[in-house]
Design a protein around this motif. Structure first.
Motif, PDB file in Angstrom:
ATOM      1  N   LYS A 157     -56.429  54.611 -11.602  1.00  0.00           N
ATOM      2  CA  LYS A 157     -57.624  55.262 -12.655  1.00  0.00           C
ATOM      3  C   LYS A 157     -58.289  56.562 -12.928  1.00  0.00           C
ATOM      4  CE  LYS A 157     -56.504  50.503 -15.363  1.00  0.00           C
ATOM      5  NZ  LYS A 157     -57.215  49.163 -15.982  1.00  0.00           N
ATOM      6  N   ASN A 158     -58.795  57.057 -13.615  1.00  0.00           N
ATOM      7  CA  ASN A 158     -59.388  58.100 -13.751  1.00  0.00           C
ATOM      8  C   ASN A 158     -58.938  59.449 -12.952  1.00  0.00           C
ATOM      9  OD1 ASN A 158     -60.426  56.937 -16.197  1.00  0.00           O
ATOM     10  ND2 ASN A 158     -61.824  55.669 -13.962  1.00  0.00           N
ATOM     11  N   THR A 159     -57.699  59.555 -12.884  1.00  0.00           N
ATOM     12  CA  THR A 159     -57.298  60.728 -11.894  1.00  0.00           C
ATOM     13  C   THR A 159     -56.679  61.822 -12.481  1.00  0.00           C
ATOM     14  OG1 THR A 159     -55.577  59.053 -10.628  1.00  0.00           O
ATOM     15  CG2 THR A 159     -56.751  59.676  -9.912  1.00  0.00           C
ATOM     16  N   SER A 160     -55.900  61.186 -13.509  1.00  0.00           N
ATOM     17  CA  SER A 160     -54.904  62.096 -14.552  1.00  0.00           C
ATOM     18  C   SER A 160     -55.666  62.407 -15.545  1.00  0.00           C
ATOM     19  CB  SER A 160     -53.411  61.602 -14.007  1.00  0.00           C
ATOM     20  OG  SER A 160     -53.290  62.499 -14.852  1.00  0.00           O
ATOM     21  N   ILE A 161     -56.919  62.412 -16.030  1.00  0.00           N
ATOM     22  CA  ILE A 161     -57.424  62.617 -17.617  1.00  0.00           C
ATOM     23  C   ILE A 161     -56.604  63.810 -18.005  1.00  0.00           C
ATOM     24  CG2 ILE A 161     -59.357  62.515 -18.500  1.00  0.00           C
ATOM     25  CD1 ILE A 161     -60.203  60.663 -16.111  1.00  0.00           C
ATOM     26  N   ILE A 162     -56.264  63.441 -19.590  1.00  0.00           N
ATOM     27  CA  ILE A 162     -55.911  64.909 -20.190  1.00  0.00           C
ATOM     28  C   ILE A 162     -57.100  64.835 -21.254  1.00  0.00           C
ATOM     29  CG2 ILE A 162     -54.179  65.054 -20.243  1.00  0.00           C
ATOM     30  CD1 ILE A 162     -53.746  63.663 -22.763  1.00  0.00           C
ATOM     31  N   LYS A 163     -57.959  66.040 -21.536  1.00  0.00           N
ATOM     32  CA  LYS A 163     -58.680  66.045 -22.712  1.00  0.00           C
ATOM     33  C   LYS A 163     -58.352  67.276 -24.392  1.00  0.00           C
ATOM     34  CE  LYS A 163     -62.600  68.867 -21.958  1.00  0.00           C
ATOM     35  NZ  LYS A 163     -63.989  69.872 -22.166  1.00  0.00           N
ATOM     36  N   ILE A 164     -57.959  65.687 -25.283  1.00  0.00           N
ATOM     37  CA  ILE A 164     -58.090  65.608 -26.948  1.00  0.00           C
ATOM     38  C   ILE A 164     -58.554  66.275 -27.820  1.00  0.00           C
ATOM     39  CG2 ILE A 164     -56.439  64.309 -28.808  1.00  0.00           C
ATOM     40  CD1 ILE A 164     -55.306  62.768 -26.409  1.00  0.00           C
ATOM     41  N   VAL A 165     -58.571  66.895 -28.622  1.00  0.00           N
ATOM     42  CA  VAL A 165     -59.918  67.476 -29.770  1.00  0.00           C
ATOM     43  C   VAL A 165     -59.225  67.402 -31.022  1.00  0.00           C
ATOM     44  CG1 VAL A 165     -60.267  69.301 -28.152  1.00  0.00           C
ATOM     45  CG2 VAL A 165     -57.995  70.290 -29.624  1.00  0.00           C
ATOM     46  N   SER A 166     -60.134  67.160 -31.787  1.00  0.00           N
ATOM     47  CA  SER A 166     -59.795  66.734 -32.865  1.00  0.00           C
ATOM     48  C   SER A 166     -60.801  67.148 -33.877  1.00  0.00           C
ATOM     49  CB  SER A 166     -59.100  65.313 -33.265  1.00  0.00           C
ATOM     50  OG  SER A 166     -59.677  64.856 -33.882  1.00  0.00           O
ATOM     51  N   ALA A 167     -60.392  67.793 -35.053  1.00  0.00           N
ATOM     52  CA  ALA A 167     -61.879  68.456 -36.048  1.00  0.00           C
ATOM     53  C   ALA A 167     -62.416  66.780 -36.381  1.00  0.00           C
ATOM     54  CB  ALA A 167     -61.076  68.910 -37.008  1.00  0.00           C
ATOM     55  N   LYS A 168     -63.922  67.200 -37.175  1.00  0.00           N
ATOM     56  CA  LYS A 168     -64.786  66.604 -37.573  1.00  0.00           C
ATOM     57  C   LYS A 168     -64.151  66.370 -38.700  1.00  0.00           C
ATOM     58  CE  LYS A 168     -68.640  66.160 -34.063  1.00  0.00           C
ATOM     59  NZ  LYS A 168     -69.990  66.020 -34.202  1.00  0.00           N
ATOM     60  N   VAL A 169     -63.771  65.904 -39.563  1.00  0.00           N
ATOM     61  CA  VAL A 169     -63.405  65.858 -41.009  1.00  0.00           C
ATOM     62  C   VAL A 169     -63.336  64.309 -41.573  1.00  0.00           C
ATOM     63  CG1 VAL A 169     -61.373  67.373 -40.391  1.00  0.00           C
ATOM     64  CG2 VAL A 169     -60.770  65.196 -40.639  1.00  0.00           C
ATOM     65  N   GLU A 170     -64.445  64.710 -42.756  1.00  0.00           N
ATOM     66  CA  GLU A 170     -64.386  63.206 -44.096  1.00  0.00           C
ATOM     67  C   GLU A 170     -62.917  62.652 -43.758  1.00  0.00           C
ATOM     68  OE1 GLU A 170     -67.289  63.062 -46.648  1.00  0.00           O
ATOM     69  OE2 GLU A 170     -67.829  64.581 -45.530  1.00  0.00           O
ATOM     70  N   THR A 171     -63.035  61.326 -43.568  1.00  0.00           N
ATOM     71  CA  THR A 171     -61.974  60.877 -43.729  1.00  0.00           C
ATOM     72  C   THR A 171     -61.708  58.710 -44.173  1.00  0.00           C
ATOM     73  OG1 THR A 171     -62.414  59.427 -41.730  1.00  0.00           O
ATOM     74  CG2 THR A 171     -60.239  61.622 -41.895  1.00  0.00           C
ATOM     75  N   LYS A 172     -61.332  58.946 -44.594  1.00  0.00           N
ATOM     76  CA  LYS A 172     -61.707  57.099 -45.591  1.00  0.00           C
ATOM     77  C   LYS A 172     -61.122  56.383 -44.960  1.00  0.00           C
ATOM     78  CE  LYS A 172     -63.157  58.762 -49.715  1.00  0.00           C
ATOM     79  NZ  LYS A 172     -63.298  57.853 -51.386  1.00  0.00           N
ATOM     80  N   CYS A 173     -61.393  56.758 -43.284  1.00  0.00           N
ATOM     81  CA  CYS A 173     -60.384  55.688 -42.299  1.00  0.00           C
ATOM     82  C   CYS A 173     -61.025  53.969 -42.076  1.00  0.00           C
ATOM     83  CB  CYS A 173     -60.454  55.801 -40.212  1.00  0.00           C
ATOM     84  SG  CYS A 173     -59.819  56.123 -39.883  1.00  0.00           S
ATOM     85  N   LYS A 174     -60.065  53.211 -41.981  1.00  0.00           N
ATOM     86  CA  LYS A 174     -60.441  52.322 -42.150  1.00  0.00           C
ATOM     87  C   LYS A 174     -60.899  51.996 -40.931  1.00  0.00           C
ATOM     88  CE  LYS A 174     -56.675  50.691 -45.492  1.00  0.00           C
ATOM     89  NZ  LYS A 174     -55.536  50.170 -46.077  1.00  0.00           N
ATOM     90  N   ARG A 175     -61.660  50.381 -40.496  1.00  0.00           N
ATOM     91  CA  ARG A 175     -62.539  50.374 -39.152  1.00  0.00           C
ATOM     92  C   ARG A 175     -61.119  49.997 -37.739  1.00  0.00           C
ATOM     93  NH1 ARG A 175     -67.835  47.541 -38.895  1.00  0.00           N
ATOM     94  NH2 ARG A 175     -68.192  49.115 -37.752  1.00  0.00           N
TER      95      ARG A 175
END
Length: 133
Positions: free
Chosen positions: A53-71
């Motif tokens: 674990k924690n030896t092959s980590i990738i970084k994913i980006v996602s724009a901060k947007v207003e979403t009506k995302c359910k919890r």
């Protein structure tokens, strides 16, 4: 006729037992950490089937947007998700010559930690921190 019935029954049994092709397992990622910089979320993830674990980590980006995302659809650290990721690096990139990659108008620097790949990814099934199945 007996062969056709046998094939149909075997297919039904395999399908109902939930046997899935191996390709589906390759996309499962465990969320290691969630951070942000300016108008972008930084999601650190690692394949579930990694041996150390924690030896092959990738970084994913996602724009901060207003979403009506359910919890229930918000991504959570230490949970596993099936992510469809794509690299943002150009094919001819020489990673030691640049500091990072610009995404959503923000320079996202490469991490100095050797366990984090010097690349930047996007996931088509993430909208902000909302996971779309």
């Amino acid at each position: 006729m007996k062969k056709i019935i046998f094939i149909l029954i075997a297919t039904y049994i395999l399908y109902s037992c939930g046997i899935k092709p191996k390709i589906i397992d390759g996309y499962n990622y465990r969320i290691v950490k969630i951070d942000s910089i300016e108008n972008t979320y930084l999601i650190y993830a690692e394949k579930v089937n990694v041996k150390i674990k924690n030896t092959s980590i990738i970084k994913i980006v996602s724009a901060k947007v207003e979403t009506k995302c359910k919890r229930k659809n918000l991504i959570i650290v230490d949970k596993n998700y099936k992510l469809d990721i794509y690299s943002l690096s150009p094919e001819n990139l020489v990673s030691h010559n640049i500091r990072g990659i610009t995404y959503n108008g923000t320079l996202i620097p490469f991490d100095k930690d050797y366990n984090i790949k010097k690349d930047l990814f996007i996931a088509k099934n993430l909208n902000g921190l909302c996971y779309k199945e």
